[in-house]
Design a protein around this motif. Structure first.
Motif, PDB file in Angstrom:
ATOM      1  N   ARG B   2       0.830  -1.213   0.000  1.00  0.00           N
ATOM      2  CA  ARG B   2       0.000   0.000   0.000  1.00  0.00           C
ATOM      3  C   ARG B   2       0.855   1.249   0.000  1.00  0.00           C
ATOM      4  NH1 ARG B   2      -5.397   0.296   1.795  1.00  0.00           N
ATOM      5  NH2 ARG B   2      -5.207  -1.764   2.718  1.00  0.00           N
ATOM      6  N   SER B   3       1.920   1.246   0.797  1.00  0.00           N
ATOM      7  CA  SER B   3       2.751   2.450   0.886  1.00  0.00           C
ATOM      8  C   SER B   3       3.605   2.639  -0.357  1.00  0.00           C
ATOM      9  CB  SER B   3       3.649   2.370   2.125  1.00  0.00           C
ATOM     10  OG  SER B   3       4.500   1.261   2.006  1.00  0.00           O
ATOM     11  N   LEU B   5       2.403   2.300  -3.510  1.00  0.00           N
ATOM     12  CA  LEU B   5       1.552   2.525  -4.690  1.00  0.00           C
ATOM     13  C   LEU B   5       2.104   3.622  -5.582  1.00  0.00           C
ATOM     14  CD1 LEU B   5      -2.151   2.217  -3.491  1.00  0.00           C
ATOM     15  CD2 LEU B   5      -0.925   0.728  -5.064  1.00  0.00           C
ATOM     16  N   GLY B   6       2.781   4.595  -4.999  1.00  0.00           N
ATOM     17  CA  GLY B   6       3.349   5.680  -5.792  1.00  0.00           C
ATOM     18  C   GLY B   6       4.435   5.222  -6.745  1.00  0.00           C
ATOM     19  N   THR B   7       4.948   4.002  -6.549  1.00  0.00           N
ATOM     20  CA  THR B   7       6.000   3.498  -7.436  1.00  0.00           C
ATOM     21  C   THR B   7       5.438   2.630  -8.555  1.00  0.00           C
ATOM     22  OG1 THR B   7       6.340   1.489  -6.137  1.00  0.00           O
ATOM     23  CG2 THR B   7       7.584   3.438  -5.469  1.00  0.00           C
ATOM     24  N   LEU B   8       4.090   2.561  -8.637  1.00  0.00           N
ATOM     25  CA  LEU B   8       3.461   1.730  -9.664  1.00  0.00           C
ATOM     26  C   LEU B   8       3.849   2.207 -11.062  1.00  0.00           C
ATOM     27  CD1 LEU B   8       1.304  -0.444 -10.454  1.00  0.00           C
ATOM     28  CD2 LEU B   8      -0.377   1.395 -10.380  1.00  0.00           C
ATOM     29  N   GLN B   9       4.260   1.265 -11.893  1.00  0.00           N
ATOM     30  CA  GLN B   9       4.552   1.579 -13.296  1.00  0.00           C
ATOM     31  C   GLN B   9       3.859   0.527 -14.161  1.00  0.00           C
ATOM     32  OE1 GLN B   9       8.621   3.103 -14.352  1.00  0.00           O
ATOM     33  NE2 GLN B   9       9.133   2.298 -12.362  1.00  0.00           N
ATOM     34  N   ARG B  48      -2.527   3.833 -14.601  1.00  0.00           N
ATOM     35  CA  ARG B  48      -1.767   3.953 -13.360  1.00  0.00           C
ATOM     36  C   ARG B  48      -2.544   4.764 -12.331  1.00  0.00           C
ATOM     37  NH1 ARG B  48       1.753   7.730 -10.983  1.00  0.00           N
ATOM     38  NH2 ARG B  48       3.378   6.706  -9.762  1.00  0.00           N
ATOM     39  N   GLU B  49      -3.022   5.913 -12.768  1.00  0.00           N
ATOM     40  CA  GLU B  49      -3.707   6.802 -11.824  1.00  0.00           C
ATOM     41  C   GLU B  49      -5.041   6.220 -11.365  1.00  0.00           C
ATOM     42  OE1 GLU B  49      -3.845  10.531 -13.902  1.00  0.00           O
ATOM     43  OE2 GLU B  49      -1.662  10.570 -14.054  1.00  0.00           O
ATOM     44  N   ILE B  52      -4.231   3.493  -8.806  1.00  0.00           N
ATOM     45  CA  ILE B  52      -3.783   4.075  -7.533  1.00  0.00           C
ATOM     46  C   ILE B  52      -4.966   4.691  -6.797  1.00  0.00           C
ATOM     47  CG2 ILE B  52      -2.447   5.949  -6.493  1.00  0.00           C
ATOM     48  CD1 ILE B  52      -0.333   5.500  -8.638  1.00  0.00           C
TER      49      ILE B  52
END
Lengths: 325, 349
Positions: B2-3, B5-9, B48-49, B52
């Motif tokens: 969960r923490s 998620l900002g690195t999702l590509q 991606r967005e 997220i």
């Protein structure tokens, strides 16, 4: 201790003293940056020849203990009115003896050297790990303004380094320059006060700091007016002391999230529909507040700007905003 | 996860159409893609967005349910274990299983299978989407006059306001173990223990909630009370926050969102302090906690006695029974006697 013993011991221990000086300089630099104080540091362990000459001249019974300036650090403040804040840092971050205020010995009618001197050691809580070796070391720490430092260095060269006695007229000129030093310091503080009172100064200053951290991450041009508007709207989320030290706050955030920031900017670098605020320097401020004070940010944002702007940036960062009621 | 998620590509996407089951025998079941969908940077970032956004607000931590032998975790594990695994065949298997799970109640839609990375680790996202309608405008000229051409679009998916949107994001634990992930079901009114959520999470994905809802709920309750008692100094705020906590626990919503609770019920610096308090205790503050109050039921109950003269007495049932003297008078009126030190007296509406 004979002169040879003194020399040999100093040659052996001088590298340790140089590391000690570097540590003191790093502590001062970090603290001043955090507090938004512009200053420079300088320092060295005394040259071997200088130490030996001092002993020859003074013939101390216990030269190793008597020479408290084997290591010297100079903190050079850009503005004179930041000197008290630097003194507070010295008192807080070191075991400090002093101050020795050279100006107090001059009185009101004389001109001369006006530095403030301390003897400093590391605090017990800082004597951990590799710093343990500095337990018994102390250094002389001098605080000058930049102008005072210039005068001190040059006058030292003229009055002490030349092999002949300084003529009275030359000595008088040197002291006249010292009067100008006091004027320079005062005038610079006054000018800075005037500049700081210009409307928008704080926002411009904050933008300068943000820009310096933004360009290493992205090279897109940005809308300066938008930046100033958003900074103006969000600066209330910081204490006045934090605004002065905003560079250090953003540095801390960028250091902690460097890889993630690099990745984010790379993902959206060529995406025209990416978050509108990402390629603005204030994105760093917004993301930092998102982690440190998300609710303050939400409330401040809601009053001024469309939530979609913030939401898009937050989502790209991997953050979900709670919905405001 | 969960923490991170900002690195999702997003790397690759394939889409299959899964039709609604009807009584029509000639209705096709599936329209399967034989190739990955071509994507550009904008599409990948849009996915991606949306992923997220959906997982950030309402996702639950899930693990594969090893009590049954569901096919989806096996298919996903098979894909994630090998970097050269065939996306087309694996995703077609997922689509076929989705169709088989569905009843005539379930809507048809699209199954998107997304190959991605989270914190650099190979991951798989599974999205079930429904077609939506919207009207598109385009300026045009008719007989020399400007007007708008209106076109009804019936094949839109995944817009910003998409209401029906199920997504799961999975990785192999520690890079090679069992399947773990986040799952979200944005269908309105969704609760993790309802039939709708049951379909996506349990029947299709073959997963279960990682943490029992009653355990998470109790943790939230205990930690929040701990924060109120230890970190909130103002007695009036203590009382307000405690009341809000009870209201939150007793409400009909099926989830608790700690950050929404903080935003709606706490004040000023207490909000951030509360979120930090929960973070430090290891309770997720982003997203939702499935609510089940069975372990804290006793603490939530209050009995209220209202008198005709306007006085009300509110107390936990055991306190009312053990510490409040209750007598019924001859004329039928009730006499309550309470002896204790006063904590607070305040005006209220």
């Amino acid at each position: 201790m004979t002169l040879d013993e003194l020399r040999d011991r100093w040659i052996e221990e001088r590298p340790k003293y140089n590391k000690f000086v570097d540590l003191i300089r790093a502590i001062i630099a970090h603290e001043c940056r955090t507090a938004g104080i512009y200053c420079y540091t300088d320092g060295r362990a005394k040259e071997v020849a200088s130490l030996v000459k001092k002993q020859i001249k003074n013939r101390y019974e216990d030269p190793w203990e008597r020479m408290g300036d084997k290591a010297g650090v100079r903190v050079i403040a850009v503005f004179r009115d930041t000197v008290p804040a630097i003194e507070e840092i010295v008192a807080r971050r070191f075991e400090a003896t002093g101050p020795d205020r050279k100006a107090e010995k001059l009185g009101v009618e004389k001109l001369g050297y006006q530095g403030i001197h301390y003897q400093v050691r590391l605090r017990e809580e800082d004597l951990t790990g590799e710093a343990e070796v500095f337990r018994d070391l102390e250094a002389e720490l001098q605080i000058h303004t930049k102008a005072q430092n210039l005068w001190s260095d040059v006058s030292h060269q003229l009055a002490y380094k030349v092999p002949v006695e300084t003529p009275q007229e030359a000595a008088r000129l040197i002291h006249l320059v010292n009067a100008l030093v006091e004027v320079i310091d005062k005038e610079f503080v006054d000018a800075r006060t005037m500049i700081r009172s210009i409307p928008g100064y704080e926002q411009h200053k904050m933008l300068d700091e943000l820009e310096a951290r933004y360009y290493p991450l992205a090279s897109h041009d940005f809308d300066r007016e938008l930046s100033l508007e958003i900074i103006q709207g969000l600066k209330g989320l910081f204490q006045p002391g934090e605004i002065n030290g905003i560079g250090a706050i953003i540095d801390q955030f960028v250091d902690k999230r460097r890889e993630r920031l690099r990745q984010l900017y790379e993902i959206y670098r060529d995406d025209p529909r990416g978050p509108e605020l990402l390629f603005q320097p204030e994105a760093l401020l917004i993301l930092e507040r998102l982690e440190k004070d998300q609710f303050g940010l939400l409330r401040a944002w809601q009053q001024k700007w469309p939530m979609e702007l913030l939401d898009h940036l937050a989502t790209a960062w991997g953050y979900s905003l709670p919905e405001l009621s | 996860m969960r923490s991170d998620l900002g690195t999702l590509q997003i790397d690759r996407v394939i889409v299959h159409q899964v039709f609604k089951k009807t009584k029509e025998k000639e209705q096709p079941a599936l329209s399967l893609s034989g190739l990955e969908s071509p994507t550009d940077l904008e599409i990948r970032n849009y996915f991606r967005e949306r992923i997220i956004k959906s997982l950030g607000t309402g996702a639950f931590d899930v693990v594969e349910d090893t009590n049954s032998n569901p096919p989806v975790p096996r298919i996903m594990r098979s894909f994630l274990e090998r970097s050269d695994a065939d996306l087309v065949s694996h995703s077609q298997e997922l689509a076929q299983h989705l169709y088989q799970c569905q009843t005539r109640v379930n809507s048809g839609g699209l199954l998107c299978v997304v190959v991605c990375r989270v914190a650099g680790q190979r991951s798989l996202a599974v999205l079930k989407l429904e077609m939506e309608q919207a009207v598109r405008l385009a300026t045009t000229q008719v007989d020399g006059q400007a007007t708008f051409n209106l076109t009804l679009m019936k094949d839109l998916v995944l817009n910003k306001n998409t209401r029906v949107f199920k997504v799961g994001l999975f990785q192999l634990e520690n890079g090679g173990g069992s399947l773990v992930g986040l799952a979200s079901d944005k269908q309105q009114g969704s609760q993790p223990n309802t039939e709708v959520a049951e379909f996506f999470l349990s029947q299709f994905l073959g997963c279960r909630l990682r943490d029992a809802p009653e355990v998470l709920t109790k943790r939230f309750y205990v930690l929040t009370e701990g924060f109120i008692n230890e970190d909130v100094k103002d007695p009036l705020l203590k009382s307000q926050y405690e009341t809000a906590l009870l209201a939150e626990m007793n409400s009909a919503t099926g989830t608790i969102s700690p950050s929404v609770f903080a935003l709606n019920h706490l004040q000023g610096d207490d909000r951030q302090a509360f979120v930090a308090y929960l973070d430090q205790a290891g309770l997720p503050t982003q997203g939702a906690i499935p609510k089940d109050t069975q372990l804290v039921e006793n603490r939530l109950r209050r009995v209220q006695v209202d008198f005709a003269n306007g006085v009300s007495v509110i107390a936990p049932p055991e306190v009312l029974e053990q510490q409040v003297q209750q007598d019924v008078l001859e004329d039928g009126r009730m006499h309550l006697q309470i002896t204790d030190s006063v904590k607070d007296i305040r005006g209220r509406r």
